[in-house]
Design a protein around this motif. Structure first.
Motif, PDB file in Angstrom:
ATOM      1  N   LYS A  40      12.548  -7.465   9.027  1.00 24.02           N
ATOM      2  CA  LYS A  40      12.007  -6.681   7.905  1.00 24.02           C
ATOM      3  C   LYS A  40      13.118  -5.810   7.335  1.00 24.02           C
ATOM      4  O   LYS A  40      14.051  -5.438   8.046  1.00 24.02           O
ATOM      5  CB  LYS A  40      10.879  -5.759   8.387  1.00 24.02           C
ATOM      6  CG  LYS A  40       9.670  -6.485   8.910  1.00 24.02           C
ATOM      7  CD  LYS A  40       8.624  -5.499   9.370  1.00 24.02           C
ATOM      8  CE  LYS A  40       7.420  -6.223   9.948  1.00 24.02           C
ATOM      9  NZ  LYS A  40       6.417  -5.300  10.445  1.00 24.02           N
ATOM     10  N   GLU A  42      14.117  -2.097   5.139  1.00 21.67           N
ATOM     11  CA  GLU A  42      13.793  -0.685   5.375  1.00 21.67           C
ATOM     12  C   GLU A  42      12.424  -0.298   4.816  1.00 21.67           C
ATOM     13  O   GLU A  42      11.877   0.743   5.163  1.00 21.67           O
ATOM     14  CB  GLU A  42      14.885   0.225   4.797  1.00 21.67           C
ATOM     15  CG  GLU A  42      15.028   0.179   3.281  1.00 21.67           C
ATOM     16  CD  GLU A  42      15.862  -0.985   2.759  1.00 21.67           C
ATOM     17  OE1 GLU A  42      15.975  -1.090   1.535  1.00 21.67           O
ATOM     18  OE2 GLU A  42      16.382  -1.799   3.553  1.00 21.67           O
ATOM     19  N   ASN A  43      11.837  -1.133   3.951  1.00 18.60           N
ATOM     20  CA  ASN A  43      10.510  -0.871   3.391  1.00 18.60           C
ATOM     21  C   ASN A  43       9.415  -1.690   4.062  1.00 18.60           C
ATOM     22  O   ASN A  43       8.277  -1.706   3.594  1.00 18.60           O
ATOM     23  CB  ASN A  43      10.515  -1.141   1.880  1.00 18.60           C
ATOM     24  CG  ASN A  43      11.437  -0.195   1.150  1.00 18.60           C
ATOM     25  OD1 ASN A  43      11.400   1.015   1.350  1.00 18.60           O
ATOM     26  ND2 ASN A  43      12.290  -0.737   0.311  1.00 18.60           N
ATOM     27  N   GLY A  44       9.784  -2.386   5.132  1.00 16.00           N
ATOM     28  CA  GLY A  44       8.807  -3.170   5.874  1.00 16.00           C
ATOM     29  C   GLY A  44       8.525  -4.532   5.281  1.00 16.00           C
ATOM     30  O   GLY A  44       7.570  -5.200   5.676  1.00 16.00           O
ATOM     31  N   ASN A  45       9.341  -4.970   4.331  1.00 16.53           N
ATOM     32  CA  ASN A  45       9.148  -6.283   3.714  1.00 16.53           C
ATOM     33  C   ASN A  45       9.690  -7.376   4.618  1.00 16.53           C
ATOM     34  O   ASN A  45      10.797  -7.278   5.138  1.00 16.53           O
ATOM     35  CB  ASN A  45       9.853  -6.342   2.358  1.00 16.53           C
ATOM     36  CG  ASN A  45       9.267  -5.355   1.385  1.00 16.53           C
ATOM     37  OD1 ASN A  45       8.060  -5.310   1.190  1.00 16.53           O
ATOM     38  ND2 ASN A  45      10.119  -4.541   0.782  1.00 16.53           N
ATOM     39  N   ASN A  76       3.662  -4.268   4.124  1.00 17.61           N
ATOM     40  CA  ASN A  76       4.888  -3.461   4.097  1.00 17.61           C
ATOM     41  C   ASN A  76       4.530  -1.974   4.129  1.00 17.61           C
ATOM     42  O   ASN A  76       3.360  -1.621   4.332  1.00 17.61           O
ATOM     43  CB  ASN A  76       5.762  -3.843   2.892  1.00 17.61           C
ATOM     44  CG  ASN A  76       5.110  -3.509   1.567  1.00 17.61           C
ATOM     45  OD1 ASN A  76       4.117  -2.789   1.478  1.00 17.61           O
ATOM     46  ND2 ASN A  76       5.669  -4.051   0.498  1.00 17.61           N
ATOM     47  N   ASN A  77       5.500  -1.117   3.918  1.00 15.75           N
ATOM     48  CA  ASN A  77       5.264   0.327   4.013  1.00 15.75           C
ATOM     49  C   ASN A  77       4.297   0.840   2.948  1.00 15.75           C
ATOM     50  O   ASN A  77       3.735   1.920   3.093  1.00 15.75           O
ATOM     51  CB  ASN A  77       6.585   1.090   3.934  1.00 15.75           C
ATOM     52  CG  ASN A  77       7.485   0.801   5.120  1.00 15.75           C
ATOM     53  OD1 ASN A  77       7.094   0.126   6.081  1.00 15.75           O
ATOM     54  ND2 ASN A  77       8.705   1.287   5.065  1.00 15.75           N
ATOM     55  N   SER A  78       4.105   0.081   1.871  1.00 21.48           N
ATOM     56  CA  SER A  78       3.145   0.437   0.822  1.00 21.48           C
ATOM     57  C   SER A  78       1.820  -0.291   1.011  1.00 21.48           C
ATOM     58  O   SER A  78       0.981  -0.296   0.115  1.00 21.48           O
ATOM     59  CB  SER A  78       3.718   0.091  -0.554  1.00 21.48           C
ATOM     60  OG  SER A  78       4.873   0.844  -0.812  1.00 21.48           O
ATOM     61  N   ARG A  79       1.670  -0.906   2.181  1.00 18.86           N
ATOM     62  CA  ARG A  79       0.475  -1.663   2.553  1.00 18.86           C
ATOM     63  C   ARG A  79       0.229  -2.860   1.642  1.00 18.86           C
ATOM     64  O   ARG A  79      -0.903  -3.291   1.450  1.00 18.86           O
ATOM     65  CB  ARG A  79      -0.765  -0.764   2.628  1.00 18.86           C
ATOM     66  CG  ARG A  79      -0.635   0.326   3.689  1.00 18.86           C
ATOM     67  CD  ARG A  79      -1.910   1.010   4.071  1.00 18.86           C
ATOM     68  NE  ARG A  79      -3.084   0.163   4.208  1.00 18.86           N
ATOM     69  CZ  ARG A  79      -3.377  -0.636   5.255  1.00 18.86           C
ATOM     70  NH1 ARG A  79      -2.571  -0.696   6.269  1.00 18.86           N
ATOM     71  NH2 ARG A  79      -4.489  -1.342   5.287  1.00 18.86           N
ATOM     72  N   ASN A 114      -3.747  -2.174  -1.116  1.00 19.12           N
ATOM     73  CA  ASN A 114      -2.479  -1.510  -0.820  1.00 19.12           C
ATOM     74  C   ASN A 114      -2.624  -0.001  -1.014  1.00 19.12           C
ATOM     75  O   ASN A 114      -3.732   0.489  -1.292  1.00 19.12           O
ATOM     76  CB  ASN A 114      -1.346  -2.105  -1.680  1.00 19.12           C
ATOM     77  CG  ASN A 114      -1.581  -1.953  -3.174  1.00 19.12           C
ATOM     78  OD1 ASN A 114      -2.397  -1.168  -3.629  1.00 19.12           O
ATOM     79  ND2 ASN A 114      -0.852  -2.741  -3.941  1.00 19.12           N
ATOM     80  N   ASP A 115      -1.539   0.741  -0.864  1.00 23.72           N
ATOM     81  CA  ASP A 115      -1.597   2.195  -1.001  1.00 23.72           C
ATOM     82  C   ASP A 115      -2.038   2.640  -2.392  1.00 23.72           C
ATOM     83  O   ASP A 115      -2.546   3.743  -2.562  1.00 23.72           O
ATOM     84  CB  ASP A 115      -0.242   2.826  -0.664  1.00 23.72           C
ATOM     85  CG  ASP A 115      -0.011   2.960   0.836  1.00 23.72           C
ATOM     86  OD1 ASP A 115      -0.980   2.774   1.617  1.00 23.72           O
ATOM     87  OD2 ASP A 115       1.126   3.251   1.241  1.00 23.72           O
TER      88      ASP A 115
END
Length: 183
Positions: A40, A42-45, A76-79, A114-115
């Motif tokens: 992944k 840094e943004n969880g992608n 990812n970090n933004s769901r 998502n977020d």
């Protein structure tokens, strides 16, 4: 099996982003397929976010043969899921591949918010992608209707009906409908 460096992992993600199938295959040959699902940014992608957002169907089809089907639903970090990214960028073939992949989450992917409070369908609507939005609606699980006779009996016994409607942005509109007797 050797372990890839951070730079080599980043290169794999970039290869997925730009649709470079040969580079992805070389990474897998060198490091094995097991590690690919865990990589992944840094943004969880994940690798699937990268190929889905950029419409690289050939790379997606290759990756789906080597990664765990559970990665299809990774947020990812933004769901956002890979399907959110495919919808945002109007990639119908990618969206269909993700939803229809055997052993994956299937049509349940369409319901993930998502977020920003948007599902992939909401992202398609926001992007003005009518073809994708229509396809999502065609395949998604809709609540089963009750027996119409039950609904009529219920309607006869109810004085006021409260209705909630959710729009594409996730906003809720509430309305009360009163039963009015007489002229």
């Amino acid at each position: 099996m050797t372990v890839p460096t951070i730079d080599e992992r980043d290169e794999l993600l970039l290869s997925c982003r730009y649709g470079e199938l040969e580079e992805v295959q070389q990474f897998v040959e060198k490091y094995g397929k097991e590690i690919v699902s865990d990589i992944k940014d840094e943004n969880g992608n994940t690798v699937l976010h990268m190929v889905s957002g950029n419409g690289h169907l050939e790379v997606l089809n290759y990756l789906l043969t080597i990664v765990s089907p559970s990665i299809i639903g990774v947020l990812n970090n933004s769901r956002s899921s890979p399907l959110h990214w495919a919808a945002l960028n109007s990639h119908l073939a990618v969206a269909k591949t993700l939803v229809e992949f055997p052993g994956g989450p299937g049509v349940d992917l369409i319901d993930i918010k998502n977020d920003a409070g948007r599902t992939p369908l909401g992202e398609a609507e926001m992007a003005g992608w009518d073809e994708g939005a229509r396809w999502f609606v065609e395949v998604m699980k809709l609540d089963e209707k009750a027996d119409p006779e039950d609904e009529l009996r219920l309607a006869d016994s109810v004085e006021d009906i409260e209705v909630e409607i959710e729009d594409a942005n996730g906003e809720i509109a509430r309305m009360s409908i009163s039963r009015h007797e007489g002229p």
